[in-house]
Every structure is written in structure tokens, then in C-alpha cells.
Design a protein around this motif. Structure first.
Motif, PDB file in Angstrom:
ATOM      1  N   LEU A  37       0.848  -1.188   0.000  1.00  0.00           N
ATOM      2  CA  LEU A  37       0.000   0.000   0.000  1.00  0.00           C
ATOM      3  C   LEU A  37       0.887   1.242   0.000  1.00  0.00           C
ATOM      4  CD1 LEU A  37      -2.807  -0.915   2.576  1.00  0.00           C
ATOM      5  CD2 LEU A  37      -2.459  -1.699   0.230  1.00  0.00           C
ATOM      6  N   LEU A  38       0.778   2.038  -1.026  1.00  0.00           N
ATOM      7  CA  LEU A  38       1.586   3.259  -1.102  1.00  0.00           C
ATOM      8  C   LEU A  38       0.893   4.397  -0.361  1.00  0.00           C
ATOM      9  CD1 LEU A  38       2.710   2.946  -4.822  1.00  0.00           C
ATOM     10  CD2 LEU A  38       3.944   2.252  -2.762  1.00  0.00           C
ATOM     11  N   LYS A  39      -0.432   4.375  -0.352  1.00  0.00           N
ATOM     12  CA  LYS A  39      -1.198   5.434   0.310  1.00  0.00           C
ATOM     13  C   LYS A  39      -2.599   4.877   0.571  1.00  0.00           C
ATOM     14  CE  LYS A  39      -2.211  10.387  -0.295  1.00  0.00           C
ATOM     15  NZ  LYS A  39      -3.371  10.328   0.587  1.00  0.00           N
ATOM     16  N   THR A  40      -3.020   4.961   1.807  1.00  0.00           N
ATOM     17  CA  THR A  40      -4.355   4.480   2.155  1.00  0.00           C
ATOM     18  C   THR A  40      -5.326   5.642   2.089  1.00  0.00           C
ATOM     19  OG1 THR A  40      -3.399   2.816   3.617  1.00  0.00           O
ATOM     20  CG2 THR A  40      -5.731   3.343   3.951  1.00  0.00           C
ATOM     21  N   GLU A  41      -6.296   5.547   1.187  1.00  0.00           N
ATOM     22  CA  GLU A  41      -7.266   6.639   1.055  1.00  0.00           C
ATOM     23  C   GLU A  41      -8.417   6.467   2.034  1.00  0.00           C
ATOM     24  OE1 GLU A  41      -7.003   9.263  -0.550  1.00  0.00           O
ATOM     25  OE2 GLU A  41      -5.567   8.943  -2.175  1.00  0.00           O
ATOM     26  N   VAL A  42      -8.906   5.236   2.146  1.00  0.00           N
ATOM     27  CA  VAL A  42     -10.071   4.955   2.998  1.00  0.00           C
ATOM     28  C   VAL A  42      -9.767   3.707   3.800  1.00  0.00           C
ATOM     29  CG1 VAL A  42     -12.502   4.250   3.018  1.00  0.00           C
ATOM     30  CG2 VAL A  42     -11.687   5.930   1.320  1.00  0.00           C
ATOM     31  N   SER A  43     -10.051   3.750   5.086  1.00  0.00           N
ATOM     32  CA  SER A  43      -9.940   2.574   5.946  1.00  0.00           C
ATOM     33  C   SER A  43     -11.070   2.692   6.934  1.00  0.00           C
ATOM     34  CB  SER A  43      -8.572   2.577   6.643  1.00  0.00           C
ATOM     35  OG  SER A  43      -8.555   1.683   7.736  1.00  0.00           O
ATOM     36  N   THR A  44     -12.167   2.004   6.654  1.00  0.00           N
ATOM     37  CA  THR A  44     -13.344   2.203   7.494  1.00  0.00           C
ATOM     38  C   THR A  44     -14.173   0.927   7.538  1.00  0.00           C
ATOM     39  OG1 THR A  44     -15.197   3.692   7.944  1.00  0.00           O
ATOM     40  CG2 THR A  44     -14.885   3.039   5.656  1.00  0.00           C
ATOM     41  N   LYS A  45     -15.184   0.935   8.341  1.00  0.00           N
ATOM     42  CA  LYS A  45     -16.062  -0.226   8.467  1.00  0.00           C
ATOM     43  C   LYS A  45     -17.467   0.274   8.250  1.00  0.00           C
ATOM     44  CE  LYS A  45     -16.378  -4.347  11.274  1.00  0.00           C
ATOM     45  NZ  LYS A  45     -15.598  -5.117  12.273  1.00  0.00           N
ATOM     46  N   SER A  46     -18.109  -0.174   7.182  1.00  0.00           N
ATOM     47  CA  SER A  46     -19.499   0.211   6.976  1.00  0.00           C
ATOM     48  C   SER A  46     -20.378  -0.710   7.811  1.00  0.00           C
ATOM     49  CB  SER A  46     -19.870   0.077   5.495  1.00  0.00           C
ATOM     50  OG  SER A  46     -20.039  -1.294   5.169  1.00  0.00           O
ATOM     51  N   LYS A  47     -21.675  -0.548   7.673  1.00  0.00           N
ATOM     52  CA  LYS A  47     -22.593  -1.422   8.419  1.00  0.00           C
ATOM     53  C   LYS A  47     -22.390  -2.882   8.005  1.00  0.00           C
ATOM     54  CE  LYS A  47     -27.582  -1.804   9.271  1.00  0.00           C
ATOM     55  NZ  LYS A  47     -28.890  -1.328   8.780  1.00  0.00           N
ATOM     56  N   TYR A  48     -21.883  -3.103   6.800  1.00  0.00           N
ATOM     57  CA  TYR A  48     -21.838  -4.463   6.264  1.00  0.00           C
ATOM     58  C   TYR A  48     -20.446  -5.059   6.097  1.00  0.00           C
ATOM     59  CZ  TYR A  48     -26.670  -3.396   5.402  1.00  0.00           C
ATOM     60  OH  TYR A  48     -27.970  -3.044   5.586  1.00  0.00           O
ATOM     61  N   GLN A  49     -19.421  -4.228   5.983  1.00  0.00           N
ATOM     62  CA  GLN A  49     -18.116  -4.801   5.662  1.00  0.00           C
ATOM     63  C   GLN A  49     -17.001  -3.804   5.947  1.00  0.00           C
ATOM     64  OE1 GLN A  49     -18.537  -5.845   1.500  1.00  0.00           O
ATOM     65  NE2 GLN A  49     -19.527  -3.897   1.040  1.00  0.00           N
ATOM     66  N   GLU A  50     -15.782  -4.348   6.069  1.00  0.00           N
ATOM     67  CA  GLU A  50     -14.604  -3.500   6.185  1.00  0.00           C
ATOM     68  C   GLU A  50     -14.192  -3.036   4.790  1.00  0.00           C
ATOM     69  OE1 GLU A  50     -12.637  -6.170   9.646  1.00  0.00           O
ATOM     70  OE2 GLU A  50     -11.277  -4.939   8.446  1.00  0.00           O
ATOM     71  N   ILE A  51     -13.885  -1.756   4.670  1.00  0.00           N
ATOM     72  CA  ILE A  51     -13.566  -1.172   3.369  1.00  0.00           C
ATOM     73  C   ILE A  51     -12.190  -0.516   3.423  1.00  0.00           C
ATOM     74  CG2 ILE A  51     -14.227   0.588   1.669  1.00  0.00           C
ATOM     75  CD1 ILE A  51     -17.133   0.307   2.879  1.00  0.00           C
ATOM     76  N   VAL A  52     -11.314  -0.924   2.518  1.00  0.00           N
ATOM     77  CA  VAL A  52     -10.035  -0.235   2.358  1.00  0.00           C
ATOM     78  C   VAL A  52      -9.897   0.159   0.891  1.00  0.00           C
ATOM     79  CG1 VAL A  52      -7.516  -0.464   2.405  1.00  0.00           C
ATOM     80  CG2 VAL A  52      -8.872  -1.354   4.291  1.00  0.00           C
ATOM     81  N   ILE A  53      -9.631   1.429   0.638  1.00  0.00           N
ATOM     82  CA  ILE A  53      -9.302   1.905  -0.706  1.00  0.00           C
ATOM     83  C   ILE A  53      -7.913   2.515  -0.614  1.00  0.00           C
ATOM     84  CG2 ILE A  53      -9.925   3.481  -2.582  1.00  0.00           C
ATOM     85  CD1 ILE A  53     -12.838   3.290  -1.636  1.00  0.00           C
ATOM     86  N   ALA A  54      -6.997   2.045  -1.453  1.00  0.00           N
ATOM     87  CA  ALA A  54      -5.603   2.478  -1.327  1.00  0.00           C
ATOM     88  C   ALA A  54      -4.939   2.527  -2.695  1.00  0.00           C
ATOM     89  CB  ALA A  54      -4.847   1.516  -0.419  1.00  0.00           C
ATOM     90  N   ASP A  55      -3.804   3.217  -2.752  1.00  0.00           N
ATOM     91  CA  ASP A  55      -2.952   3.128  -3.937  1.00  0.00           C
ATOM     92  C   ASP A  55      -1.966   1.994  -3.712  1.00  0.00           C
ATOM     93  OD1 ASP A  55      -4.227   5.200  -5.226  1.00  0.00           O
ATOM     94  OD2 ASP A  55      -2.914   6.714  -4.363  1.00  0.00           O
ATOM     95  N   VAL A  56      -1.993   1.015  -4.610  1.00  0.00           N
ATOM     96  CA  VAL A  56      -1.253  -0.229  -4.426  1.00  0.00           C
ATOM     97  C   VAL A  56      -0.168  -0.339  -5.499  1.00  0.00           C
ATOM     98  CG1 VAL A  56      -1.448  -2.753  -4.445  1.00  0.00           C
ATOM     99  CG2 VAL A  56      -3.264  -1.376  -3.414  1.00  0.00           C
ATOM    100  N   GLN A  57       1.048  -0.664  -5.052  1.00  0.00           N
ATOM    101  CA  GLN A  57       2.167  -0.795  -5.989  1.00  0.00           C
ATOM    102  C   GLN A  57       1.830  -1.710  -7.157  1.00  0.00           C
ATOM    103  OE1 GLN A  57       6.419  -1.343  -4.650  1.00  0.00           O
ATOM    104  NE2 GLN A  57       6.041  -3.366  -5.461  1.00  0.00           N
ATOM    105  N   GLY A  58       1.995  -1.211  -8.359  1.00  0.00           N
ATOM    106  CA  GLY A  58       1.777  -2.016  -9.555  1.00  0.00           C
ATOM    107  C   GLY A  58       0.343  -2.018 -10.041  1.00  0.00           C
ATOM    108  N   PHE A  59      -0.599  -1.689  -9.156  1.00  0.00           N
ATOM    109  CA  PHE A  59      -2.012  -1.793  -9.524  1.00  0.00           C
ATOM    110  C   PHE A  59      -2.754  -0.455  -9.478  1.00  0.00           C
ATOM    111  CE2 PHE A  59      -0.880  -6.071  -8.049  1.00  0.00           C
ATOM    112  CZ  PHE A  59      -1.264  -6.801  -9.154  1.00  0.00           C
ATOM    113  N   GLY A  60      -2.124   0.598  -8.957  1.00  0.00           N
ATOM    114  CA  GLY A  60      -2.824   1.871  -8.824  1.00  0.00           C
ATOM    115  C   GLY A  60      -3.914   1.794  -7.771  1.00  0.00           C
ATOM    116  N   ARG A  61      -4.882   2.711  -7.870  1.00  0.00           N
ATOM    117  CA  ARG A  61      -6.014   2.719  -6.947  1.00  0.00           C
ATOM    118  C   ARG A  61      -6.662   1.328  -6.889  1.00  0.00           C
ATOM    119  NH1 ARG A  61      -8.889   7.206  -5.499  1.00  0.00           N
ATOM    120  NH2 ARG A  61      -6.771   8.041  -5.464  1.00  0.00           N
ATOM    121  N   ALA A  62      -6.944   0.844  -5.690  1.00  0.00           N
ATOM    122  CA  ALA A  62      -7.483  -0.510  -5.579  1.00  0.00           C
ATOM    123  C   ALA A  62      -8.341  -0.660  -4.333  1.00  0.00           C
ATOM    124  CB  ALA A  62      -6.349  -1.531  -5.561  1.00  0.00           C
ATOM    125  N   VAL A  63      -9.182  -1.688  -4.353  1.00  0.00           N
ATOM    126  CA  VAL A  63     -10.196  -1.888  -3.315  1.00  0.00           C
ATOM    127  C   VAL A  63     -10.013  -3.232  -2.612  1.00  0.00           C
ATOM    128  CG1 VAL A  63     -12.686  -1.982  -2.858  1.00  0.00           C
ATOM    129  CG2 VAL A  63     -11.815  -0.625  -4.784  1.00  0.00           C
TER     130      VAL A  63
END
Lengths: 314, 314, 314, 314
Positions: free
Chosen positions: D21-47
């Protein structure tokens, strides 16, 4: 960067530690435990038992000197010593530095590991398994003590962690400590490794201290940082005798000198001060009635319990 | 088992440390450094700067009390204090416990990080950024000292590691220490975090000690284990004044009492003994002329240098 | 959870892959490469060379069948086969299934690895190193081809990746491909493993295809997913002869039947379709003049170059 | 090297995958699931959802084109489409490329994730959440289907894995497939992501295929490699109608052309061949009565079950 071989120690409570294995010398499973001996980045030759780091060439002198010299100094003239565990043989090596020693009985259950130590860990034992004063027994350390009629000046417990399915769990209980005490000679002293004192995982150490306090009048916990573990590590020395005067700086220095213990790399009176002066938070934890528990055969101490999925296949 | 988010600290010399991130609160890059604030397994809320662990809710009291109280006790009546760095504000919090304090100047270069601390790290600063005795400056700690006409009783260096491309490197040199000394009032004391004393990586600490010895008559290194780092950590207190008598157990206890420093969780006379009594191998390394070097602006101290491939893109 | 031994393959460009080692059988360094043979979770017995995963008991049939059967089918009656590399012996095992084979010459530089294969990787070679039709040579595959007067129906390149300091780099160049072509008999076919076709790291594969196109009239890239690598993997079959008609579904099925190749677990006409029908993005990359380069002895192909700090000590 | 932030996907059965993970944009827990959105080496923005990789900027086109275009092509004139799940909106984006579409109903339970997609994943949905033909419902995809009187030409299941405590488990059962079938219009087609086809972990895919075969006359499994997952991934298209003729190369090419689907990066007739021609071992597993099981509400499919210690606290 290429592939790298890492031993990862996932600690249940906090940080995990990664060790880079440069070369694996031994990877096997004895009758009693999994054994890995490898060359580890930064630490040289090093040992893992049941997956947990035990000792490394770089810093084993810290652990082993810290474990045995306070207890030997605490006894006025240690002649007979009993070691429960002690696999790599470095405990033997350190004990034999004291010129008062006449006999050391070492009871370690895992003959296969000791044979591997002979082959791969010479710097640890330095041939002392076969020293004329040493009696090496492959057996159960508790059973041996139950059956012996010998009395010892010092009993040293150099054990692996009390794991759910491990070989050492029955040696961390009130019952065992009482047995050990009954096998001490007049003025006898017991010492042991006593788990980490890291603030995130302090309860097992406190439990050991409180359990020993059920059995011995004087229980002195102490600690130092072990680089290979990445943790501050706890030890305890215990006796019914008042051993504090033996640790007076001048007495301690004089004792080491008289016994020809001149080549120590870690232990001296200042290192002793460092180890026996405890950080306040550790004193507070030991004084806290809500931390730790009295350990017994029925209510054993288990560190790093297995997860459900690991049982039966590790 | 599912995916887990780990911060892995690959140390150049030995063990790597893995921290499990339960929730990432902040992941950003300020003008000066990469900042991550996250909830970390075992440690609670915790901070990483330029990828290195700084402090955690669980154990920051150990680091911060160890860093500042010896120096404040060493000074007979600390009124004016200068902090180089000090981002999270816990240094401020601890200093203000001493009832002799009249003014604290804190110069930290990274305003963005301090604003994030205000929002996410309240337990560290507890509002002291805005305390009436505090002057908070966003600027270069070396330049500020060069230009000030103020003289301080205590100078505290709470800096990130001297990294190849980091903001703190110019504050670990003979030139800076000389400058700092010239800004001390009569009887003034300087203290600083001084890198790990782990035996696999001891040279940077020794270099700091030896460099300070070029500038100050009395240089006292000390250390304690920091759980969040998984390392024994070094500190130094230095003065031209003879500060040892201030550390006499009775004097120290009396001083803390007189200054109303009654709620400390780590520091007292026994913890002081623990920290200032050094393990023998550490004393030996400091005494060894082949370990460490004198650090200067021209020959800076760099810990964890970047690999070739990391330059310019970290 | 306890400590676990993981081989971590840090890929330069994207994902890293972790393999859990349950038991390390071999960890050594031959004259040419680092060799690890271990039992790996999910994959059984498995091999790493110079730190990179090579093949596993669980899925080596996919890699080895994919590598050799298309080329053997492409040749109307393969009698003489040359293998460059081929260490574990599974290429031998697969070639000998074709009842047309009269002689196989295998030239692998690392005798020590082949001896370890004999001991630890029987399921790979199944004794074929010593098959009467096999001539096993320990030497340089390029030098052997330069010096031989033999002509081969099929040349198979089963090589480790072209690493900066590796043994295979000189076998991925225009010069070597031209040499190989000159050692083919009429209607001869060359095939090779040709690096990953993963979209994050596609250039090396494209370079190999474009370099082969300099030397051969017909160059057919193909690919399939290799579980042990966690990657879609590229291969190429090349010939001056038009080999496409040999891959017609009916002809292919008939050929395998006539040659008694009845026990294949991966390769048949539908698997062939799967491999030779390329995803559009891969066709686009190969057609893109800006992706990849012509590889020569002077401008070699290097995948996963060493970082500065790794040179000389890996 | 410094600390690095890695997401580690510990797969139960074999390899673990590490994402930097180069940069974590979102790290949260919704009512239904854990959500991480980050910039990932080699893959760019990813979920990552509930800790598992979902899609990345670099390669989401492969997954999403593979998932929806075969089913849309299989239907002669898809006007009404139902999406179960579909969070990031890329399924919407692809469906709307077909000029026959009149209405798309998308039912995703997690409104919070869709709002985060709006903010952080524009390239996925490209504003199609608000397209005039789209009806976006935040609710349970099974309940919606039970209650609707609408009939759909295509039903697309773009779901997270069926986890022990996950939101998607009840959508992988015979009961749900029967319900879905009853909501298809004449000639209707269902398609879905169907777990990995990796040989070390093939049973869940086979279970989905066999369960669909209970409900539909024609069930066509297919697969392709997804770089972000490091796995070959399975899909299924199912119908009571004979859809094979629609996949004839010429028909398929003509269909895409007529519908103005001209800008696809992955899907065309050759990629279709690649996906629908299955490796032999996968065909063998599907044909094997001992692999997989019929999934029902009472006997659900659970991939990656939680270890005992993870329950209730993940």
C-alpha cells in the motif's frame, strides 16, 4: 529484490517479528518439538523450537549470563546444580565457570535436539555436555526431581515457553515449584526464565512471580532486553534464604572474582543493577491483584495458545 | 484467515518488525515527511513517520518520561525549556508537570503533522500546544537556535531518526551540539533520544555519545526497552555541570515531589537506576575506539540509508 | 499463532508472493545458484532456485506439459531432442512419452542440483536421467550447441529467469536463438518458457517474442496460469516451418494418440485452445512497438535486477 | 529499507499474497463490511472488502469485461438487466455499452461503499450510478428479487466471496439460483463470478457449477487470470436456452459490432476462446463426483472460514 526466506513470529497480542533466514541448517521434528537451526541475518547461527526463537550466536551470552549468574552468586558456595531443560548447553558452559561447582545434573527431555546441538551449536555448549562434572540425563525434569534423593544448591529452569501442546507446561506450576524447593539444600536458590515483561503481554510473567511467591519467602524478578527476541525478558531468582545481601555491589564483584568468573561479557554489578531495578510499570503490574494468576497443574499457564485451526496439525 | 494490513519495518541489520494496522486514520505526505496514524494491534492509536514507528498510546509514556524527566531533574530549577522537534506534544505535556517551568519554546518544522496531532493524538499533547507558557514555532530548530538571544535551562531534542533524506539529520552533528550548548544558561542541560542500543546495531548510538563528548564535560547515556519499537532505546543527558549528584536516589525523589510530579507512570528513582546502569556490552561498545565516529555536518550520521532503488521515489 | 517459515518473493513491480515452508529439506548454494527444496503448504514438495519458485509437486504437470507437448506435436516425427537446462528432469519425463523419440540430449550446468533432484524430486524425473535414450551433460548449454554437429528436431529451453548474476541470461539473446536455429533439423521446432504475461510486468515476455521474431518465420506465443507462481505464464513455440496446421484440433488429438501420449493431465486440444487463444491485452502488448526490445548479448534481458545493496552478497 | 505498508492476504490453502500500500485513502467499516481503498504498488487505486482484494485500476477491465459481456452476448437482445451487488459501478459501465439496454436495476446492500466509490473510484463507474437508464437500490438483492414483478433478460451476480459472516453467502445457494431463474424473461441468462479455479482450491468453484446445474439446462464455466488476485478466476454463464451458438466466433464479433461495443480492452472472440476452453484438470475436477457439493441455504458454501479466534472480533 528476490525471494527471501523469513521466519515470522506472529505474537498473539501485538507486534510480529520477522527473522531473515540466510541458510537453513536443520529443519526437522523430534519426538518432542519442531527444530529449526539456521543462519539468521544479524544474529548468525540461531535456534527456533516449536517455531519460537530460542537463542542466537550474536546475543545468547546475554540470556544465559542473565539466567544463571545471579542465582549462583546468591548461593554462598554452589557445589551441586540441577538444570531443568538447558538444551543448547550454554547454561552448562556458564555454570562451570564457577570454581565451586562439583556436580551438575542436566535433565532435558529431547535427546535428538541435544545431538543436533552437539553438531551445529558448538559455541553454545563448548563441549561441556561431556565434562567430567556433568551428568546429562534424557528424561522428564519433573519426574527426575520426584525420584532423586540428591539435594541441590541451585536449581535452574531453562525451559521453552509453556505452550498448549508443549513439553514445558507442567514445569511452571505451584506443584512443581514446591517439589523443586524440597530438593534444595540449605540456603538453596531457584532461578528461571520467566517470559516477557513487555507491557502488551505482561500477565504470564506476573503469574510466574505470584506463583513462586506462594512457595518461597524471597522472590526477586528481574529483566533485560534480549535482541533476538525483540523483547524485554523476565527472569526470577527465588529462595527461602535472604539473598539480597549477596547482591550488594561489592559482595557481588568479590564473589565473581573469587570464583574466577572473569571473562563475562554481560554480567557484573552494574548489569545486575540494570536488571534488578525494575521499571515502575512492571512493579505496578506485579503489585496489581488483578494482573496474573496462581498457576497450578489444574490451572496451567499457557502462553500463545493455539488457534482452533492449528490444533493437531502443527 | 483473511487479509490483514501490516506495516513492516525492514531493519537493515537484523529483525524486521511487523505491526498489524486495524484501522488507518491518516495516510498522507506532508511537505516534510510521510505520516501514518493508525490503530495498531496491541498498541492502540499509533504514529509512523517516514515509515518508522514513533509512538503508541499504549507505551508512549515510557519513551516520553524517559526522555525528559532526567534532564529536568538534572537542572536545579528549570524555568525555560527549548524543544527541537517534539511533534506529538507529549514532551510538552511532561515538561509542564514541573511546577518550576515558566516558558517552553517548541520548534517543529512540520505544521501539518502538528495539526494532525491536534485532531488525532489528543492523549499525547492534552491541549498543551495552546498552554499559556508554550510558544509553538513552525520552523527549523537549528535556525531558530542560531537566531535566538534567549538562554535555556534545558534543551530537549525529540527528533526523528537521521535519515538520508530526512528533516533531522543536521541536528545530530558536532556543529549543532556546540550551537545548542551556547544557548544553555548556566547549569544548563541537554537531552536527546539517541537511537537503539540493540547489539546488532549499536554504532549510531555510540557515535552520538562520542560526538556529545566533544562538546560537553559530562555525557550520561542511558536506555530502556520501548515495546512499540521492539528495541532497547538509547538516550543521553549532557551538561558542562556535574549532574550526577542530582540523580542520587533521595535527591531525585525529593525533586520530583517538590515539583508536584506525582503522577508519573514510568520515571522514579528505581526506574532511573534501571536506565542509567548500563549492560556491560553497551559500556564496552562505548569504550571501544573502533565503534562509532564523530559526527559533523560534513560527515553526518545516517541510520537506515536508502537502497539505490528507493532514492527519489520514497 | 506461532512462528511460521515463509519464503517471500518480493516482485519488483507489484504483488509479493508468500509461500509457507512446512519443512526445509535442502538449503544450500551450489557453484551456480542457491537451492531450496522444501515442503510448501498447498503445493507439497517444491523447489526454489536463486530464491525464485520453480516447480511444485502439486502443479508441475501444468508447467512441464505446457512447455514441451506443443513443440513435440508441432514436429511431424520428433526423434532427436535437445534440452537447454531442464534440471528437475520433468521435461525428460514428458518427452519420453512420445514414442517417436530416439535420443534426448540434456545439457544442464548444475550437476549438484541434478544430484539433489535425484534424491528429493523423484516424482519429477521418475528415473529418466538414466534412461537409455538420454544423454545427460553437465555443461554450458550454449557452448554445447556451438560445438555439436548433431541436428535436432526439437530444442527445448527450460531455463531459470535471466537474472543479473544468473546462469541463464546468455540463453535469451538473438545470438543464442540464431545458434539454436542453425542446430535444428529440417522442420525443426524450438520452444521455451518465456516469463510472465501478467499485465503489470509484460515487457520481458514481449521482448522474448520480438527477439524470436528476428530469427524465426513463425513465432507463436501462448500462456497459462501456473498456481505455484501465482501468475499467468508465457511460453513460445517457434519454427521456420508453418506449424499451425499441426495444431488443428483433430490433428493434435490424433498425434497424441498415435504417439501413445494418453496419460496427460493438462494438455489436449481444448487446453491447447485455451493456451494459444491470447487475451486481447496481451495481443495488444505484443503488437505495440513501444513495449519490449530486441535482446542481444550486448543488450541482455534482465528480469528482477538486483538492488544496489544486494550485489555481491546474495 | 524503511517500513512498508503491506496488505497480506493469508489464503487458507496455499500461497499468501502481499500488496504494498503506497497510500491508504479509505480505511473504514461500513454497516456491512470492512472497506479499504488504497494506492497499491503495480495496480494503482485498488479496493479491499472484508480484507480481500476486489479490483484495481490496472486490471479491473479484465474482471468486469469477463464477467458481463459473455452473458450479454448470449442474450439476443438484452433490454432489462438486474445486478446483484456490483458496488464499484464498473458492471454498470460495461452493461451500458450495449446499445440494446433500456433499464438496469442494481441492488447493492452497502450504500456507504457506493458513496465511497462515487468519491474515490470514478474510473470504475464513470458516473453511471446516475445514468437515466439505471435504478440504484440500496437493499438486499435476494429480497428485491423475491418481491419484484419485473422479468430480466440478464441477471448478473457481482458478489463478494461467500464468507462465514459475509453479506453474500445467501446468494450462492440452490434456492437463490431458482429464484433468479424465475425472474428471467424468455431466453434469459444468468452470469456470476464463481471463485478461483486454482488447483489448490478448486472445490468452491466446482460447487457453484454443480449447484447451477441443478437449476439450469446449460451451464458454461469459464475462467481467466486476474493479475490483482494472483489467481485464475472462474465465472459461469447459465441459461435454459441453448446459448452456445451465440458464442460462435463470427456471431460474437458481429454482435459486439452491432451493439457499438467497440472499445473493449479484453473481450473479443479470441479472448472468449481463451476463457471458455478450459484446462483439462479443471474439466476433470468438474466431472469428478467427489469434488464440490450442492449448495443450499441449509448447507451454504463458505470460502475462507474464520479461525476460532477471529470470530466476533474481525
Amino acid at each position: 529484490m528476490r525471494a527471501q526466506n523469513w521466519m515470522i513470529e506472529f505474537r498473539a497480542v501485538s507486534r510480529a517479528n520477522m527473522f531473515r533466514l540466510l541458510k537453513t541448517e536443520v529443519s526437522t521434528k523430534s519426538k518432542y518439538q519442531e527444530i529449526v537451526i539456521a543462519d539468521v541475518q544479524g544474529f548468525g547461527r540461531a535456534v527456533f523450537l516449536d517455531g519460537l526463537p530460542q537463542s542466537s550466536a550474536k546475543d545468547e551470552f546475554i540470556y544465559h549470563e542473565a539466567l544463571i549468574h545471579p542465582a549462583l552468586v546468591a548461593n554462598k558456595s554452589p557445589k551441586k546444580v540441577y538444570i531443568a531443560g538447558g538444551g543448547e548447553g550454554a547454561v552448562l558452559r556458564e555454570i562451570l565457570k564457577h570454581n565451586t561447582i562439583e556436580k551438575v545434573v542436566m535433565v532435558d527431555i529431547d535427546e535428538e535436539f541435544i545431538n543436533l546441538s552437539r553438531e551445529y551449536l558448538y559455541d553454545w555448549h563448548q563441549g561441556t555436555y561431556d565434562h567430567e562434572k556433568v551428568e546429562l540425563v534424557h528424561g522428564d525434569a519433573r519426574t527426575y526431581l520426584e525420584e532423586t534423593e540428591e539435594r541441590f544448591d541451585v536449581i535452574i529452569m531453562d525451559l521453552t515457553d509453556p505452550l498448549e501442546d508443549g513439553v514445558s507446561t507442567s514445569l511452571f506450576t505451584t506443584e512443581f515449584f514446591s517439589l523443586a524447593k524440597s530438593r534444595l539444600a540449605e540456603g538453596g536458590v531457584l532461578c528461571m526464565q520467566a517470559e516477557t515483561v513487555d507491557i502488551t503481554d505482561i500477565a504470564p510473567h506476573v503469574s510466574i512471580v505470584k506463583t513462586l511467591q506462594q512457595c518461597f519467602k524471597n522472590v526477586l524478578p528481574y529483566q533485560t532486553y534480549i535482541p533476538y527476541y525483540g523483547l524485554a525478558w523476565g527472569f526470577v531468582v527465588a529462595s527461602d534464604h535472604d539473598i539480597r545481601p549477596r547482591f550488594d555491589a561489592e559482595t557481588l564483584t568479590q564473589t565473581l572474582k573469587e570464583r574466577d568468573c572473569n571473562d563475562l561479557k554481560f554480567y557484573d554489578s552494574e548489569s545486575h543493577q540494570h536488571m534488578f531495578s525494575l521499571p515502575k510499570y512492571l512493579r505496578d503490574a506485579i503489585a496489581d491483584p488483578n494482573v496474573g494468576k496462581i498457576v497450578s497443574d489444574e490451572q496451567p499457564l499457557i502462553v500463545e495458545p493455539l488457534a482452533e485451526g492449528e490444533k493437531g496439525n502443527s
